[in-house]
Design a protein around this motif. Sequence first.
Motif, PDB file in Angstrom:
ATOM      1  N   GLY A  76       0.816  -1.213   0.000  1.00 20.56           N
ATOM      2  CA  GLY A  76       0.000   0.000   0.000  1.00 20.56           C
ATOM      3  C   GLY A  76       0.843   1.254   0.000  1.00 20.56           C
ATOM      4  O   GLY A  76       0.520   2.241  -0.665  1.00 20.56           O
ATOM      5  N   LEU A  77       1.939   1.223   0.728  1.00 22.61           N
ATOM      6  CA  LEU A  77       2.829   2.380   0.772  1.00 22.61           C
ATOM      7  C   LEU A  77       3.513   2.602  -0.572  1.00 22.61           C
ATOM      8  O   LEU A  77       3.647   3.738  -1.039  1.00 22.61           O
ATOM      9  N   ILE A  78       3.914   1.528  -1.223  1.00 27.25           N
ATOM     10  CA  ILE A  78       4.523   1.645  -2.553  1.00 27.25           C
ATOM     11  C   ILE A  78       3.522   2.250  -3.536  1.00 27.25           C
ATOM     12  O   ILE A  78       3.858   3.162  -4.298  1.00 27.25           O
ATOM     13  N   ALA A  79       2.296   1.764  -3.511  1.00 25.16           N
ATOM     14  CA  ALA A  79       1.267   2.290  -4.410  1.00 25.16           C
ATOM     15  C   ALA A  79       0.985   3.762  -4.116  1.00 25.16           C
ATOM     16  O   ALA A  79       0.886   4.585  -5.038  1.00 25.16           O
ATOM     17  N   THR A  80       0.874   4.110  -2.851  1.00 25.22           N
ATOM     18  CA  THR A  80       0.575   5.490  -2.463  1.00 25.22           C
ATOM     19  C   THR A  80       1.688   6.435  -2.880  1.00 25.22           C
ATOM     20  O   THR A  80       1.432   7.512  -3.431  1.00 25.22           O
ATOM     21  N   THR A  81       2.930   6.048  -2.625  1.00 21.51           N
ATOM     22  CA  THR A  81       4.042   6.933  -2.987  1.00 21.51           C
ATOM     23  C   THR A  81       4.157   7.082  -4.502  1.00 21.51           C
ATOM     24  O   THR A  81       4.441   8.173  -4.988  1.00 21.51           O
ATOM     25  N   ALA A  82       3.907   6.026  -5.246  1.00 21.24           N
ATOM     26  CA  ALA A  82       3.950   6.121  -6.713  1.00 21.24           C
ATOM     27  C   ALA A  82       2.863   7.067  -7.216  1.00 21.24           C
ATOM     28  O   ALA A  82       3.120   7.918  -8.081  1.00 21.24           O
ATOM     29  N   LEU A  83       1.667   6.946  -6.676  1.00 18.25           N
ATOM     30  CA  LEU A  83       0.581   7.843  -7.080  1.00 18.25           C
ATOM     31  C   LEU A  83       0.878   9.283  -6.696  1.00 18.25           C
ATOM     32  O   LEU A  83       0.633  10.208  -7.466  1.00 18.25           O
ATOM     33  N   ALA A  84       1.429   9.490  -5.502  1.00 19.37           N
ATOM     34  CA  ALA A  84       1.741  10.845  -5.039  1.00 19.37           C
ATOM     35  C   ALA A  84       2.800  11.500  -5.921  1.00 19.37           C
ATOM     36  O   ALA A  84       2.735  12.697  -6.210  1.00 19.37           O
ATOM     37  N   ARG A  85       3.764  10.730  -6.362  1.00 22.08           N
ATOM     38  CA  ARG A  85       4.853  11.276  -7.189  1.00 22.08           C
ATOM     39  C   ARG A  85       4.428  11.539  -8.632  1.00 22.08           C
ATOM     40  O   ARG A  85       4.876  12.480  -9.256  1.00 22.08           O
ATOM     41  N   GLN A  86       3.547  10.699  -9.171  1.00 20.29           N
ATOM     42  CA  GLN A  86       3.226  10.772 -10.588  1.00 20.29           C
ATOM     43  C   GLN A  86       1.940  11.524 -10.895  1.00 20.29           C
ATOM     44  O   GLN A  86       1.735  11.954 -12.027  1.00 20.29           O
ATOM     45  N   HIS A  87       1.066  11.662  -9.918  1.00 25.04           N
ATOM     46  CA  HIS A  87      -0.253  12.254 -10.178  1.00 25.04           C
ATOM     47  C   HIS A  87      -0.544  13.318  -9.130  1.00 25.04           C
ATOM     48  O   HIS A  87      -1.257  13.075  -8.163  1.00 25.04           O
ATOM     49  N   ARG A  88      -0.036  14.490  -9.337  1.00 22.81           N
ATOM     50  CA  ARG A  88      -0.132  15.537  -8.327  1.00 22.81           C
ATOM     51  C   ARG A  88      -1.535  16.083  -8.136  1.00 22.81           C
ATOM     52  O   ARG A  88      -1.790  16.826  -7.198  1.00 22.81           O
ATOM     53  N   TYR A  89      -2.471  15.752  -9.019  1.00 27.27           N
ATOM     54  CA  TYR A  89      -3.822  16.285  -8.894  1.00 27.27           C
ATOM     55  C   TYR A  89      -4.819  15.291  -8.311  1.00 27.27           C
ATOM     56  O   TYR A  89      -6.017  15.507  -8.375  1.00 27.27           O
ATOM     57  N   LEU A  90      -4.317  14.219  -7.718  1.00 24.91           N
ATOM     58  CA  LEU A  90      -5.193  13.266  -7.051  1.00 24.91           C
ATOM     59  C   LEU A  90      -5.389  13.687  -5.592  1.00 24.91           C
ATOM     60  O   LEU A  90      -4.501  14.260  -4.973  1.00 24.91           O
ATOM     61  N   ASP A  91      -6.544  13.379  -5.056  1.00 26.45           N
ATOM     62  CA  ASP A  91      -6.818  13.549  -3.632  1.00 26.45           C
ATOM     63  C   ASP A  91      -6.587  12.170  -3.012  1.00 26.45           C
ATOM     64  O   ASP A  91      -7.401  11.268  -3.171  1.00 26.45           O
ATOM     65  N   LEU A  92      -5.444  11.975  -2.341  1.00 27.99           N
ATOM     66  CA  LEU A  92      -5.058  10.666  -1.822  1.00 27.99           C
ATOM     67  C   LEU A  92      -5.430  10.513  -0.352  1.00 27.99           C
ATOM     68  O   LEU A  92      -5.171  11.407   0.463  1.00 27.99           O
ATOM     69  N   VAL A  93      -6.011   9.361  -0.030  1.00 24.80           N
ATOM     70  CA  VAL A  93      -6.361   9.016   1.351  1.00 24.80           C
ATOM     71  C   VAL A  93      -5.818   7.614   1.612  1.00 24.80           C
ATOM     72  O   VAL A  93      -6.154   6.673   0.897  1.00 24.80           O
TER      73      VAL A  93
END
Length: 111
Positions: free
Chosen positions: A19-36
Amino acid sequence: MHPTTSRTRVVIAGLGDTGLIATTALARQHRYLDLVGISTRSAWIAGRDVGLRTARPERWADQYNIAFSRLRVLDRTRIVHGAVTGLDETARTVTVRAPDGTQTDEAYDVL
């Protein structure tokens, strides 16, 4: 997109290694997502180096038990401390039970 924001809300249920790997990848590549990120723990407990964890637990804790707040890549991710106890696919929400027993619903576009 979630009705309270113009950004797509992605909920990651579980912030272990994967989950942490997925979250960090999304945070780095998709700056316009609202991540929870939802986690039953208040820190990332790396699932490696069992020998060190057994032989020298205090040293292991310094290196592999890391508070989410120390991980700068998660700065844009809202961390919810609790366990997912329910899923409403129609409403697109997950129910989260906090350690104190209170429950909240987290809306998502992508789970």
